[in-house]
Design a protein around this motif. Structure first.
Motif, short mmCIF file in Angstrom:
data_model
loop_
_atom_site.label_atom_id
_atom_site.label_comp_id
_atom_site.label_asym_id
_atom_site.label_seq_id
_atom_site.Cartn_x
_atom_site.Cartn_y
_atom_site.Cartn_z
N ALA A 243 -2.97 8.66 -4.32
CA ALA A 243 -2.21 9.85 -4.70
C ALA A 243 -2.90 11.11 -4.19
N TYR A 244 -2.09 12.06 -3.71
CA TYR A 244 -2.63 13.30 -3.16
C TYR A 244 -1.86 14.50 -3.73
N ASP A 245 -2.59 15.59 -3.97
CA ASP A 245 -1.95 16.84 -4.35
C ASP A 245 -2.87 17.98 -3.95
N LEU A 246 -2.26 19.07 -3.52
CA LEU A 246 -3.04 20.24 -3.12
C LEU A 246 -3.57 21.00 -4.33
N ASP A 247 -2.91 20.84 -5.48
CA ASP A 247 -3.21 21.58 -6.70
C ASP A 247 -4.24 20.85 -7.53
N ASP A 248 -5.38 21.48 -7.81
CA ASP A 248 -6.43 20.85 -8.60
C ASP A 248 -5.96 20.52 -10.02
N VAL A 249 -5.05 21.35 -10.57
CA VAL A 249 -4.51 21.08 -11.91
C VAL A 249 -3.75 19.76 -11.90
N ALA A 250 -2.95 19.53 -10.85
CA ALA A 250 -2.20 18.29 -10.75
C ALA A 250 -3.13 17.09 -10.56
N VAL A 251 -4.17 17.25 -9.77
CA VAL A 251 -5.13 16.16 -9.56
C VAL A 251 -5.74 15.73 -10.89
N LYS A 252 -6.16 16.69 -11.69
CA LYS A 252 -6.74 16.36 -13.00
C LYS A 252 -5.71 15.73 -13.92
N SER A 253 -4.48 16.28 -13.92
CA SER A 253 -3.42 15.73 -14.76
C SER A 253 -3.12 14.29 -14.38
N THR B 44 0.87 -1.17 0.00
CA THR B 44 0.00 0.00 0.00
C THR B 44 0.90 1.22 0.00
N ILE B 45 0.73 2.09 -1.00
CA ILE B 45 1.64 3.23 -1.19
C ILE B 45 0.85 4.52 -1.22
N LEU B 46 1.36 5.53 -0.52
CA LEU B 46 0.79 6.87 -0.56
C LEU B 46 1.77 7.79 -1.28
N ASP B 47 1.29 8.45 -2.33
CA ASP B 47 2.11 9.35 -3.15
C ASP B 47 1.68 10.79 -2.84
N VAL B 48 2.54 11.53 -2.16
CA VAL B 48 2.19 12.87 -1.70
C VAL B 48 2.78 13.93 -2.65
N GLY B 49 1.93 14.82 -3.16
CA GLY B 49 2.37 15.79 -4.16
C GLY B 49 2.55 15.09 -5.48
N THR B 50 1.52 14.40 -5.94
CA THR B 50 1.64 13.46 -7.06
C THR B 50 1.99 14.12 -8.38
N GLY B 51 1.62 15.41 -8.59
CA GLY B 51 1.96 16.07 -9.86
C GLY B 51 1.31 15.39 -11.05
N SER B 52 2.10 14.90 -11.97
CA SER B 52 1.58 14.23 -13.16
C SER B 52 1.07 12.83 -12.87
N GLY B 53 1.33 12.32 -11.66
CA GLY B 53 0.92 10.96 -11.30
C GLY B 53 1.94 9.90 -11.66
N VAL B 54 3.12 10.30 -12.14
CA VAL B 54 4.09 9.33 -12.64
C VAL B 54 4.55 8.35 -11.57
N LEU B 55 4.70 8.79 -10.32
CA LEU B 55 5.17 7.88 -9.27
C LEU B 55 4.08 6.88 -8.88
N VAL C 297 -6.98 9.24 -6.67
CA VAL C 297 -6.35 10.56 -6.65
C VAL C 297 -7.30 11.53 -5.95
N GLU C 298 -6.77 12.26 -4.98
CA GLU C 298 -7.59 13.22 -4.24
C GLU C 298 -6.82 14.51 -4.01
N ALA C 299 -7.56 15.60 -3.93
CA ALA C 299 -6.96 16.86 -3.48
C ALA C 299 -6.84 16.81 -1.97
N ASN C 300 -5.64 17.07 -1.47
CA ASN C 300 -5.43 17.02 -0.03
C ASN C 300 -4.17 17.78 0.33
N ASP C 301 -4.13 18.31 1.53
CA ASP C 301 -2.96 19.02 2.04
C ASP C 301 -2.05 18.00 2.72
N LEU C 302 -1.01 17.59 2.00
CA LEU C 302 -0.09 16.54 2.46
C LEU C 302 -0.89 15.31 2.89
N LEU C 303 -0.71 14.84 4.15
CA LEU C 303 -1.44 13.65 4.61
C LEU C 303 -2.43 13.99 5.72
#
Length: 317
Positions: free
Chosen positions: A203-213, A178-189, A229-235
């Motif tokens: 996967a989590y990112d604070l930026d809605d643009v990154a979440v959609k990407s 089970t892996i949590l990817d914080v600040g996922t950006g493009s989702g590559v990780l 993938v969810e919008a979230n402030d860190l964990l």
């Protein structure tokens, strides 16, 4: 349609922060010119990343280009952009040479012109990042392909911080994690984690643009379709118990993430961090040790570092 190009010449360590400032100010995309990419990108027979002349690159720092439609009144936005960039020094980021230039450009498919410089790249022994618009045949049976259309989000696999993260995931994923990817950006990780055998990836990112990407890129890779993938402030508020937490983000953001990662990791779980400029390495190591993590690996590529830390199997009383 006419566009205005805002060029910011800044330091490598401020790259992500300045890119984000331009996007939040209304830029419809950013392009990054980094001499280190030209000089150090591996030529391994899987295709070159850059098809440019060395003289096209600045010898000092990086140049970030943001593109603003003429529907936005840039004279009102520029002072705010400059002010926010100057404020980065308060967070310990070097912004020099901090040169700002503005040019008018005529639209000639600029939004897709950069694609001719982005080609398949084998980023680790088993992982190859392939643009969504290119045909690609596997070079060996164990190769795993990550299809990406990076759009506005950070993380094509070519930047040292992303490559270090991918190498760490390949080294430590054994399967069914089970892996949590914080600040996922493009989702590559997150996509790479599934390609390498992880069972559950969030996967989590604070930026809605990154979440959609990230969501869009996940759809390009069938094996990763169950990544959430969810919008979230860190964990903050996350209660999922993880085997691995991975974060390719700025050092200043890693610091407050350390206790949150420690809390969600299972005993023996791993905290993989990247995005750490060399002169912040000791700070991150110190903060992780203070939290109780055991440092098990430190890697460096150019001026960037990654750290692999482990939560003890048995915590000290």
């Amino acid at each position: 349609m006419k566009w205005t190009e805002v060029q910011i010449q800044t330091s490598n360590e401020a790259l992500d922060a300045v890119s984000n400032i331009l996007i939040e100010a209304g830029s419809q995309g950013v392009a990054i010119e980094d001499i280190h990419d030209f000089l150090n990108s591996p030529d391994d027979g899987f295709g070159e990343i850059w098809a440019l002349d060395e003289t096209d690159f600045s010898q000092e720092g990086v140049i970030i280009k943001g593109y603003f439609p003429n529907t936005l009144f840039l004279p009102e936005l520029l002072p705010s952009i400059k002010h926010r960039i100057n404020e980065l020094e308060a967070f310990g980021l070097t912004i020099a040479p901090n040169i700002v230039k503005v040019d008018e450009v005529v639209e000639e498919n600029w939004a897709t012109a950069w694609k001719k410089y982005y080609h398949p790249l084998q980023v680790t022994r088993f992982l190859t990042v392939v643009p969504s618009w290119e045909e690609y045949e596997l070079k060996h049976a164990d190769e795993r392909v990550i299809r990406l259309d990076p759009g506005l989000a950070f993380g094509t696999g070519t930047h040292p911080t992303t490559m270090l993260s991918l190498q760490a995931l390949e080294t430590y994923i054994r399967g069914n994690e089970t892996i949590l990817d914080v600040g996922t950006g493009s989702g590559v990780l997150s996509i790479a984690s599934k390609a390498l055998g992880a069972k559950h990836v969030h996967a989590y990112d604070l930026d809605d643009v990154a979440v959609k990407s990230a969501m869009d890129n996940i759809k390009l890779n069938d094996y990763a379709k169950d990544v959430t993938v969810e919008a979230n402030d860190l964990l903050k508020g996350v209660t999922i118990k993880a085997d691995i937490v991975v974060a390719n983000i700025l050092s200043e953001i890693i610091v407050p993430l350390i206790p949150e990662a420690y809390d969600v990791l299972k005993p023996g779980g791993l905290f993989l961090t990247s995005g750490i400029i060399e002169d912040k390495k000791e700070l991150i190591i110190s903060e992780q040790k203070k939290q109780g993590f055991i440092i098990i690996q430190v890697q460096q590529m150019k001026d960037w570092c990654s750290i692999v830390a482990q939560k003890p199997l048995v915590e000290d009383k």
